[in-house]
Design a protein around this motif. Structure first.
Motif, PDB file in Angstrom:
ATOM      1  N   GLY A   2       2.978  26.093   1.227  1.00  0.00           N
ATOM      2  CA  GLY A   2       4.050  26.584   2.060  1.00  0.00           C
ATOM      3  C   GLY A   2       3.745  27.845   2.813  1.00  0.00           C
ATOM      4  O   GLY A   2       4.598  28.403   3.468  1.00  0.00           O
ATOM      5  N   ASN A  97       3.551  31.369  -4.987  1.00  0.00           N
ATOM      6  CA  ASN A  97       4.310  32.358  -4.209  1.00  0.00           C
ATOM      7  C   ASN A  97       3.646  32.657  -2.874  1.00  0.00           C
ATOM      8  O   ASN A  97       3.621  33.806  -2.421  1.00  0.00           O
ATOM      9  N   TRP A  99       4.892  31.982  -0.178  1.00  0.00           N
ATOM     10  CA  TRP A  99       5.968  32.447   0.701  1.00  0.00           C
ATOM     11  C   TRP A  99       5.913  33.959   0.907  1.00  0.00           C
ATOM     12  O   TRP A  99       6.449  34.489   1.893  1.00  0.00           O
ATOM     13  N   ARG A 309      11.969  32.797  -1.039  1.00  0.00           N
ATOM     14  CA  ARG A 309      12.196  31.362  -1.138  1.00  0.00           C
ATOM     15  C   ARG A 309      13.436  31.113  -1.989  1.00  0.00           C
ATOM     16  O   ARG A 309      13.766  31.914  -2.873  1.00  0.00           O
ATOM     17  N   ASP A 311      14.258  29.198  -4.501  1.00  0.00           N
ATOM     18  CA  ASP A 311      14.157  29.204  -5.960  1.00  0.00           C
ATOM     19  C   ASP A 311      13.906  30.603  -6.493  1.00  0.00           C
ATOM     20  O   ASP A 311      14.312  30.941  -7.604  1.00  0.00           O
ATOM     21  N   GLU A 312      13.260  31.446  -5.683  1.00  0.00           N
ATOM     22  CA  GLU A 312      13.035  32.828  -6.098  1.00  0.00           C
ATOM     23  C   GLU A 312      14.344  33.603  -6.076  1.00  0.00           C
ATOM     24  O   GLU A 312      14.620  34.410  -6.971  1.00  0.00           O
ATOM     25  N   SER A 457      11.540  29.279   7.159  1.00  0.00           N
ATOM     26  CA  SER A 457      10.809  28.161   6.564  1.00  0.00           C
ATOM     27  C   SER A 457      10.884  28.109   5.047  1.00  0.00           C
ATOM     28  O   SER A 457      10.108  27.377   4.429  1.00  0.00           O
ATOM     29  N   GLN A 458      11.783  28.880   4.444  1.00  0.00           N
ATOM     30  CA  GLN A 458      11.831  28.890   2.983  1.00  0.00           C
ATOM     31  C   GLN A 458      12.271  27.539   2.438  1.00  0.00           C
ATOM     32  O   GLN A 458      13.162  26.883   2.971  1.00  0.00           O
ATOM     33  N   ALA A 459      11.621  27.171   1.325  1.00  0.00           N
ATOM     34  CA  ALA A 459      11.835  25.847   0.733  1.00  0.00           C
ATOM     35  C   ALA A 459      13.126  25.805  -0.071  1.00  0.00           C
ATOM     36  O   ALA A 459      13.670  26.836  -0.450  1.00  0.00           O
TER      37      ALA A 459
END
Length: 469
Positions: A2, A97, A99, A309, A311-312, A457-459
């Motif tokens: 990513g 990580n 991202w 991101r 989930d973070e 663009s974060q997942a």
């Protein structure tokens, strides 16, 4: 993967390796971290990823094809290095990580030491390194990566060290919960494979004993609080025979007593002895200074939140939800003592290096290193001392000072151009006009675009979350 893959005007990863154009930074003031002085004006010429000349402006021959950067009134320093980051989530098995890469580069952090990989992720590190070199990936250079070893027994710990060495680990990391017998076996095995041992001084080992035995670094001031107290022997006696979670739980139970027993004269004596061993300290003061976690603020109100991101963000929210008044009180007590310990160590000649433990909750990659520099100044280091802690000292520690860590002909072109003098005010490290990453120029507009693209663009979130890397 990513991470942000670019060809300096945003092209695909499938493109061939991208040439590094020549760069001329004209009439700039050099921040000489080695000698602790400013030199200027100078014109700095970069070609094929290296500094090829540093000359008086009238003597500089600039190629017509070179990218010109006006350095008048500006300051050029080496790229910053964060000596304690986490690029992988091995406990939760979440995606890497990557991202965080734009956040590092946009803040002038052009090198990192990743503190915990494994055999599989070391292969990904190799691909990242190649992609940066080929101009396909905008990311800090991963200067060193290691594997953590614990072991079910001393013999198993030895086997794990050998396996880590075979996998390409550049150091062995130990955590606080490693039993003393395992730790000794790790040191012996690592020394036989010419691998440094770094990380937490285990909770059952005195700081000075670890340093004298050859543990090269101590992170987060682990065991330094105990060593700087009047009750170190008592605390360690109460931990004897414990290991794993029981060992770390006991040390956590003792924290308030440890902090209450802090003694500056003891700390100065220990620091003088520590300096003789050559062990370096990566205090990660941004972890000790947790005021922002305890004030009840909504993390989403921070403009940097959107760079995380999804989930973070969830991981941080869960951590903050469990952050108690007791945690806040300990943080308030811990920070001034951490500052005094770092001051005593620095005055005694102990090498201090800048690191952050990003992305622990509240610790924004890249941004946090600039906060760490400010905290080190508050601990008594001069701005030049602090700049060295994030440039030259990491290069020396990692054995790459011949190619990195300062501005000199022949060294890598990892550079940060500032609009104001960082030797007068360390806060000026935030005033970034441009960076040169591995010989490629990113101007302020490019850095802003990099962050904006990263935010978009974060997942989506993942289910498994961890608090420990």
């Amino acid at each position: 993967m990513g991470a942000v893959l670019l060809a300096w005007t945003f092209v695909s990863q499938a493109a061939p390796a991208h040439p590094r154009p020549s760069i001329a930074i004209t009439d700039v003031t050099i921040v000489d971290v080695e000698q602790g002085r400013l030199l200027g004006p100078r014109t700095v010429l970069v070609d094929d990823g290296r500094i090829v000349a540093i000359r008086m402006p009238r003597d500089a021959a600039i190629s017509a094809s070179a990218q010109r950067v006006d350095g008048r009134g500006r300051f050029l320093m080496p790229g910053l290095v964060d000596m304690h980051v986490h690029l992988f989530n091995l406990s939760s098995r979440r995606p890497p990580n990557d991202w965080s890469f734009p956040m590092y580069v946009a803040n002038g952090v052009l090198g990192v030491r990743d503190m915990r990989a494994d055999a599989a992720t070391m292969l990904l590190v190799d691909r990242w390194r190649k992609a940066v070199g080929d101009g396909e990936l905008i990311a800090p250079r991963i200067l060193a990566d290691g594997i953590a070893v614990h072991g079910k027994s001393p013999e198993d710990a030895t086997r794990q060290v050998d396996a880590a060495a075979d996998a390409g680990a550049e150091f062995i990391k130990v955590f606080s919960d490693v039993p003393v017998s395992h730790w000794r076996a790790i040191l012996t095995a690592a020394q036989s494979r010419s691998l440094p041992v770094v990380g937490h001084v285990p909770a059952g080992v005195p700081l000075l004993e670890a340093a004298k035995a050859g543990q090269r670094s101590d992170e987060h001031l682990m065991q330094a609080y105990e060593a700087c107290s009047t009750i170190e022997a008592t605390l360690l006696a109460e931990r004897e025979g414990l290991d794993g979670d029981a060992l770390t739980a006991r040390s956590e139970e003792q924290e308030a007593r440890t902090l209450n027993a802090f003694d500056m004269s003891t700390c100065r004596r220990v620091s003088r002895q520590l300096a003789l061993t050559g062990q370096v300290q990566v205090p990660t003061l941004v972890l000790a200074d947790e005021d922002t976690l305890g004030n009840g603020a909504n993390p989403g109100a921070d403009p940097r939140w959107r760079y995380l991101r999804a989930d973070e963000r969830t991981r941080w929210e869960r951590f903050l939800a469990g952050y108690t008044a007791k945690d806040a009180a300990l943080a308030k007590q811990r920070w001034p003592i951490a500052r005094q310990i770092v001051s005593a160590m620095h005055q005694a000649g102990v090498t201090v290096m800048a690191g952050t433990d990003a992305p622990m909750p509240g610790v924004y990659p890249g941004f946090a290193l600039l906060e760490e520099l400010q905290l080190l100044v508050e601990a008594g280091l001069t701005p030049f001392d602090v700049l060295r802690s994030a440039t030259l000292e990491p290069a020396r520690f990692l054995g790459i000072a011949d190619t990195s860590g300062s501005l000199a002909v022949g060294k890598r072109a990892d550079l940060v151009l500032l609009d104001a003098d960082p030797s007068k005010d360390i806060g000026n490290t935030r005033r970034i006009r441009a960076v040169v990453l591995d010989g490629r120029l990113l101007r302020r507009a490019d850095l802003d675009a990099l962050l904006e693209q990263a935010a978009r663009s974060q997942a989506p979130p993942h289910q498994a979350l961890d608090r420990k890397h």
